[in-house]
Design a protein around this motif. Structure first.
Motif, PDB file in Angstrom:
ATOM      1  N   LYS A 148     -51.011 -21.781  -8.235  1.00 57.21           N
ATOM      2  CA  LYS A 148     -49.739 -22.499  -8.244  1.00 57.21           C
ATOM      3  C   LYS A 148     -48.542 -21.558  -8.297  1.00 57.21           C
ATOM      4  O   LYS A 148     -47.430 -21.938  -7.933  1.00 57.21           O
ATOM      5  N   THR A 149     -48.768 -20.341  -8.762  1.00 54.75           N
ATOM      6  CA  THR A 149     -47.693 -19.364  -8.850  1.00 54.75           C
ATOM      7  C   THR A 149     -48.140 -18.040  -8.233  1.00 54.75           C
ATOM      8  O   THR A 149     -49.337 -17.824  -8.006  1.00 54.75           O
ATOM      9  N   HIS A 150     -47.183 -17.168  -7.982  1.00 49.76           N
ATOM     10  CA  HIS A 150     -47.530 -15.850  -7.449  1.00 49.76           C
ATOM     11  C   HIS A 150     -48.334 -15.041  -8.468  1.00 49.76           C
ATOM     12  O   HIS A 150     -49.201 -14.251  -8.100  1.00 49.76           O
ATOM     13  N   ARG A 151     -48.064 -15.255  -9.735  1.00 51.89           N
ATOM     14  CA  ARG A 151     -48.816 -14.541 -10.775  1.00 51.89           C
ATOM     15  C   ARG A 151     -50.267 -15.002 -10.825  1.00 51.89           C
ATOM     16  O   ARG A 151     -51.152 -14.236 -11.220  1.00 51.89           O
ATOM     17  N   LEU A 183     -38.471 -12.327  -6.851  1.00 46.46           N
ATOM     18  CA  LEU A 183     -39.105 -12.952  -8.013  1.00 46.46           C
ATOM     19  C   LEU A 183     -39.121 -12.051  -9.246  1.00 46.46           C
ATOM     20  O   LEU A 183     -38.870 -12.500 -10.371  1.00 46.46           O
ATOM     21  N   TYR A 184     -39.422 -10.759  -9.041  1.00 41.85           N
ATOM     22  CA  TYR A 184     -39.676  -9.864 -10.174  1.00 41.85           C
ATOM     23  C   TYR A 184     -38.673  -8.733 -10.324  1.00 41.85           C
ATOM     24  O   TYR A 184     -38.775  -7.943 -11.261  1.00 41.85           O
ATOM     25  N   LEU A 246     -46.018 -21.268  -3.516  1.00 40.03           N
ATOM     26  CA  LEU A 246     -46.150 -20.824  -4.905  1.00 40.03           C
ATOM     27  C   LEU A 246     -44.804 -20.814  -5.600  1.00 40.03           C
ATOM     28  O   LEU A 246     -43.787 -20.438  -5.016  1.00 40.03           O
ATOM     29  N   ASP A 247     -44.799 -21.227  -6.857  1.00 42.99           N
ATOM     30  CA  ASP A 247     -43.570 -21.321  -7.655  1.00 42.99           C
ATOM     31  C   ASP A 247     -42.554 -22.285  -7.033  1.00 42.99           C
ATOM     32  O   ASP A 247     -41.361 -22.229  -7.347  1.00 42.99           O
ATOM     33  N   ASP A 248     -43.016 -23.150  -6.128  1.00 41.08           N
ATOM     34  CA  ASP A 248     -42.135 -24.095  -5.422  1.00 41.08           C
ATOM     35  C   ASP A 248     -40.987 -23.395  -4.703  1.00 41.08           C
ATOM     36  O   ASP A 248     -39.906 -23.971  -4.509  1.00 41.08           O
TER      37      ASP A 248
END
Length: 338
Positions: A148-151, A183-184, A246-248
């Motif tokens: 659901k997320t990049h992580r 993102l990061y 991912l992460d919408d």
């Protein structure tokens, strides 16, 4: 009487020959277009057919594995350009292209119909052609645990299950690199990549190779486009392959076209730009190029119900990308090769 008819026939024949010579000399010179190898054959043939019919112009396409090699070729030919028009360099190449003075300005006839948020160059040296979102796609028949997320992609479960493209040579690969920076941040993206590297099956030179491996069943996750599932919905009659936002959130890739500075066929290049923005041609983009059309009067087909739904755009400022992209790529290459 026969003598008069013979003279008349000779005159008509001479006029026909003169017209053919004149018409041949007046036919437009050929038009050379550079693009990437995944540019659809159907669109290539449509362009060629239209220009032969309308302008008696032969259009020749030269394809490159991806945008990196294409851009490098333009740099090499800068003093003696061989291309008249380039299709496919995205918004992340814009500042670099302007710095190198590769394209000349041309405001197309349909400029007012291009969605304002997609116009990244007010001087129209690079003109929007289509756009899409770079996201992961997954094979739902081969992936039990959907991230659901990049992580989530850092989970050991995904080891050997992910294919991406190289940001040094590939446009979607470069967009994904920018996604991780958005993102990061500059302080965190390399650490993310070092951890992600452990789960990667392959880093391919371009999209063709990556997506081919994915559909061949070598891995259930691939970096691609939010509209890739539309192809399988239309031609394979399946919703097996799904877009994964991912992460919408996603980075928007706006693909452009540019008239090469020093072109030998300026008029033909301008005519092609205008043709690619007509409702007739823009309507072909969704189900051939599998991207979104850029003009406001273009309607999406029913098949786009399986395309990605993006709630948040991650795009970094173009000026920041232009100023720092080379360093980001260099640092990425060092981090991924260790």
């Amino acid at each position: 009487m026969r003598k008069k008819l013979g003279i008349l026939f000779s005159i008509v024949l001479a006029l026909v020959l003169i017209y053919q010579i004149w018409d041949g000399n007046c036919a437009s010179p050929k038009l050379t277009v550079y693009t990437y190898s995944s540019f659809p054959v159907s669109l290539v043939e449509t362009i060629k057919s239209h220009f032969l019919k309308e302008y008696r112009t032969k259009v020749e396409f030269r394809s490159f594995s991806d945008t990196g090699p294409m851009f490098n070729q333009l740099l090499q030919e800068k003093r003696a350009p061989k291309a008249d028009l380039v299709i496919g360099l995205d918004n992340n190449y814009f500042v670099k292209a302007v710095e190198q003075d590769l394209f000349q300005s041309y405001k197309p006839k349909a400029a007012a119909k291009i969605r304002p948020e997609l116009v990244f160059d007010p001087q129209y040296r690079m003109i929007p052609f289509d756009y899409g979102y770079v996201v992961f796609n997954y094979d739902r028949e081969r992936l039990d645990k959907v991230p659901k997320t990049h992580r989530d992609l850092l989970d050991p479960y995904y080891k050997g299950k992910i294919i991406i493209e190289n940001p040094m040579t590939s446009s979607p690969g470069q967009v994904f690199l920018l996604t991780t920076i958005a993102l990061y941040g500059e302080d965190g993206y390399l650490d993310y990549w070092r951890r992600l590297k452990k789960n990667l099956l392959a880093i391919t030179p371009g999209w063709d190779e990556a997506y081919g491996m994915y559909t061949a069943g070598e891995a259930p996750l691939v970096l691609s486009y939010g509209t890739s599932p539309v192809y399988h919905y239309l031609y394979d009659k399946t919703e097996r392959y799904q877009a994964l936002v991912l992460d919408d959130a996603a980075y928007a890739q706006i693909e452009g076209m540019g008239i090469v500075k020093g072109t030998a066929n300026l008029k033909g290049a301008q005519q092609l730009v205008d043709y690619l923005l007509t409702p007739e041609f823009q309507s072909l983009i969704p189900e051939s190029q599998f991207m979104y059309p850029v003009t406001s009067d273009a309607k999406l087909p029913e098949s786009f119900k399986v395309a990605a739904e993006v709630k948040r755009i991650l795009n970094l400022p173009p000026e920041q990308v232009a100023a720092k992209l080379d360093k980001w790529l260099s640092d990425w290459e060092k981090a991924i090769s260790r």
